[in-house]
Write an enzyme that holds these catalytic residues in place. Structure first.
Site, PDB file in Angstrom:
ATOM      1  CB  SER A 203      10.095  -5.686   8.909  1.00 32.31           C
ATOM      2  OG  SER A 203       9.383  -6.719   9.545  1.00 32.31           O
ATOM      3  CG  ASP A 309       2.548  -6.980   7.433  1.00 37.25           C
ATOM      4  OD1 ASP A 309       2.819  -8.197   7.462  1.00 37.25           O
ATOM      5  OD2 ASP A 309       3.410  -6.090   7.565  1.00 37.25           O
ATOM      6  CG  HIS A 340       6.133  -7.662   5.780  1.00 37.57           C
ATOM      7  ND1 HIS A 340       5.817  -7.059   6.965  1.00 37.57           N
ATOM      8  CD2 HIS A 340       7.480  -7.848   5.822  1.00 37.57           C
ATOM      9  CE1 HIS A 340       6.903  -6.897   7.694  1.00 37.57           C
ATOM     10  NE2 HIS A 340       7.936  -7.358   7.015  1.00 37.57           N
TER      11      HIS A 340
END
Length: 655
Positions: A203, A309, A340
């Site tokens: 991320s 996600d 995620h």
């Protein structure tokens, strides 16, 4: 995963010239003792992790983000094997640059860095140092500017964020200054490394890897971005439609250190002023758009992303992947059914093995065959994976599908032919994509749905879709959602559940060496499944006021027709024989975009509305799959995963 692939499959992958590979292999032979008996295929744990050198360096970024009159220094914690330096060998580096090392933690267990009394790192989060240091790599954990022990300010993907990590790559290659303390003058040189660096991270961390690669910095040989952002505008907006009720200033304030909070008010103000909630594109977003600089990327790229996600949506994957492909960048991809989630927590053994071979090939130059394997691994059902030689497959073609009217208002057809007619719906912010799909066969006031009949053959969608809508609103502001849905029973990962597709258990498995202060053992996970009647395949959103420009919105004239194209997130999904493919057009997608100020009713011109969907086999495949399909059976309400909910979140914070 197969171990070899015909040369023809390498069309989209341009591996380095043979001469460079030969040099790399020679260098690799000097790194690991196992190479003495021939060309190595895999690094082995021959070095002591317990006796590894642990040191901290502060690297000069050349910036003064906090305005204190001196260059910012970022903290760099290094764990490296002791033996190679004694033997005159130089080693490569695996690096994770993160804002989360002290505020929020990394990984499924939210690990933070810990230090001894002398300030040396004791625990480095995640397994990378435990596993790779004994195999002849150094691991480097960088605190982004304004976080943990670094100077400067957090600017959320901007120049300071990216320079925090780029300066470290430069230092590793002898081009930047490092110091033994945060404020002192004693310098530190990275004489122990050959400068070959691979960046990894989930991320925000993976986003930094994307951004650094987009600078073209020399020495960065590969990046492994996991669930990463490719353009920060697309994290906050979808063609003007706001995805969250706050901006990058909130993220900055959440992760910055106490020192940064005291010094960085000016940077915070720039983040507020430069990211207006209108959704208009500003210079702030241009600075944080890495896609535009894909031509500068020198590093190979191994992308990993969850197709469900809803934090960092897969639009980031699609546009980055396509830009890299246009510029001939070496690349590989894994697409899971999760939200995620890190691959360490949905496919652990295969992930560690593949990552090991990837870094051995890219950083040590080992000819281990990873470059000849299929380009893509795709999860079709929980823990059931398939591969594609290239991705999307070569037979993929964007196919125009068109909606048509049905026997009931709002319940239409989806096919290849253009049909006249209109459908009308009223925006209802209380309804989500799961509500629309659950009632696809019933007229409801909040959506217009269009479906094929049951397919007579499987139909594969691979890549990014777009939906063009011509709509007439009753108000001066309106938001649109477009959703592709697979209608039919299946078992999928419960991506909307608390684990976003995984359940964390209590047992542990170990990946590498451990010390008293840094264990390599992590909790086991398993797939969290859900039995469903439909699966949302892809979605996209837009503010109709952005009809003339994706970058600037204008008020609408009620009663006037506007045409806009919505970008749908990248995916790879097979709609099986017997299932139906659906297109839904509606207003606010609850909890995924914010509603407009008014409550518009929109009339859709079907003849001027269409979806361009990347189908393997193109229009011919669609025609074959729908030929002779009967009318859909009458269905009252379908069941799917629970409604997604993505309140404002940090991209990648795990606590």
């Amino acid at each position: 995963m197969p171990t070899s692939t015909p040369v023809s499959r390498m069309r989209f992958t341009t591996w380095r010239p043979l001469a460079a590979a030969a040099v790399a292999a020679l260098m690799a032979a000097l790194l690991v003792p196992a190479a003495a008996h021939g060309a190595p295929r895999q690094s082995t744990p021959v070095y002591s992790y317990e006796n590894a050198i642990r040191e901290s360096v502060w690297v000069d970024t050349g910036l003064d983000g906090d305005g204190d009159g001196r260059h910012d220094r970022v903290a760099v914690d290094v764990v490296r094997p002791r033996e190679p330096a004694r033997q005159g060998r130089k080693i490569p580096v695996i690096m994770d640059a993160s804002p989360y090392y002290s505020c929020c933690g990394r990984g499924n267990e939210s690990q933070k860095k810990t230090y001894d009394a002398d300030g040396r790192v004791v625990r480095m989060p995640l397994f990378y140092d435990n596993y790779f240091v004994p195999r002849g790599y150094a691991f480097v954990g960088v605190d982004l500017a304004g976080t943990n022990r670094s100077d400067g300010c957090v600017d959320v993907g901007g120049r300071s964020d990216i320079q925090s990590a780029k300066a470290v790559v430069d230092w590793l290659n002898g081009r930047a200054k490092g110091y033994t303390t945060r404020t002192g003058t004693a310098t530190a040189r990275a004489t122990w490394t050959n400068g070959r660096t691979g960046m990894i991270g989930k991320s925000w961390d993976g986003t930094i890897a994307n951004g650094v690669a987009a600078t073209g910095v020399k020495g960065l040989r590969t990046i492994v971005p996991i669930s990463a952002i490719s353009s920060w505008y697309d994290y906050y907006f979808a063609e003007g439609a706001p995805l969250y009720d706050s901006g990058p200033d909130w993220l900055s304030g959440y992760v910055d250190s106490p020192d940064a909070r005291a010094k960085c008010a000016a940077v915070q103000r720039k983040l507020v002023d430069g990211a207006p909630r209108t959704g208009d594109w500003t210079p702030l977003w241009t600075e944080r758009d890495y896609v535009k600089d894909a031509a500068k990327v020198r590093a190979s790229v191994f992308l990993v992303h969850g197709m469900q996600d809803l934090n960092v949506r897969t639009k980031h994957v699609g546009q980055w992947w396509d830009a890299l492909a246009r510029n001939g960048v070496e690349r590989k991809i894994w697409l899971s059914q999760t939200g995620h989630v890190d691959p360490f927590d949905f496919r652990r053994a295969a992930w560690v093995d593949t990552l090991h071979r990837w870094f051995d090939h890219e950083l040590l130059g080992y000819d281990n065959g990873v470059d000849r394997e299929p380009m893509a691994d795709i999860e079709r059902h929980p823990d059931r994976w398939t591969t594609s030689a290239v991705w999307p497959p070569r037979a993929t073609s964007a196919t125009t599908l068109r909606p048509g009217t049905g026997a009931q208002a709002g319940v239409g057809t989806l096919g290849l032919g253009r049909e006249p007619g209109t459908e009308t719906f009223t925006d209802d912010p209380r309804r989500s994509e799961t509500d629309w799909a659950a009632h696809i066969d019933r007229p409801t006031a909040d959506k217009a749905g269009f479906t094929t009949g049951p397919l007579t053959r499987d139909l594969r969608i691979s890549g990014s879709s777009e939906v063009t809508v011509t709509a007439t609103p009753t108000t001066s502001a309106a938001h649109l959602s477009a959703v592709l849905v697979d209608l039919g029973p299946d078992t999928v990962r419960d991506y909307a559940g608390p684990g976003e597709g995984i359940t964390t258990l209590t047992d542990r498995t170990c990946w590498g060496a451990s010390t008293a202060g840094d264990s390599s053992c992590y909790k086991v996970t398993e797939a969290a499944g859900a039995d469903v009647d439909f699966t949302v395949v892809s979605r996209g959103w837009a503010d109709l006021g952005n009809h003339a420009s994706e970058r600037r919105g204008v008020p609408l004239t009620p009663g006037k027709a506007y045409t806009i194209t919505l970008d749908l997130a990248a995916t790879d999904h097979v709609v099986p024989k017997g299932h139906r493919l659906a297109l839904i057009v509606a207003g606010t997608d609850k909890d995924l975009i914010d509603p407009p100020a008014a409550t518009p009713t929109l009339t859709i011109d079907l003849a001027r509305t269409s979806a361009r969907v990347p189908l393997v086999g193109g229009a011919a495949a669609f025609a074959r799959a729908t030929k002779g399909s009967a009318a859909a059976p009458a269905v009252s309400v379908l069941d799917g995963v629970r409604a997604p909910h993505t309140a404002l979140r940090l991209p990648g914070a795990d606590d």
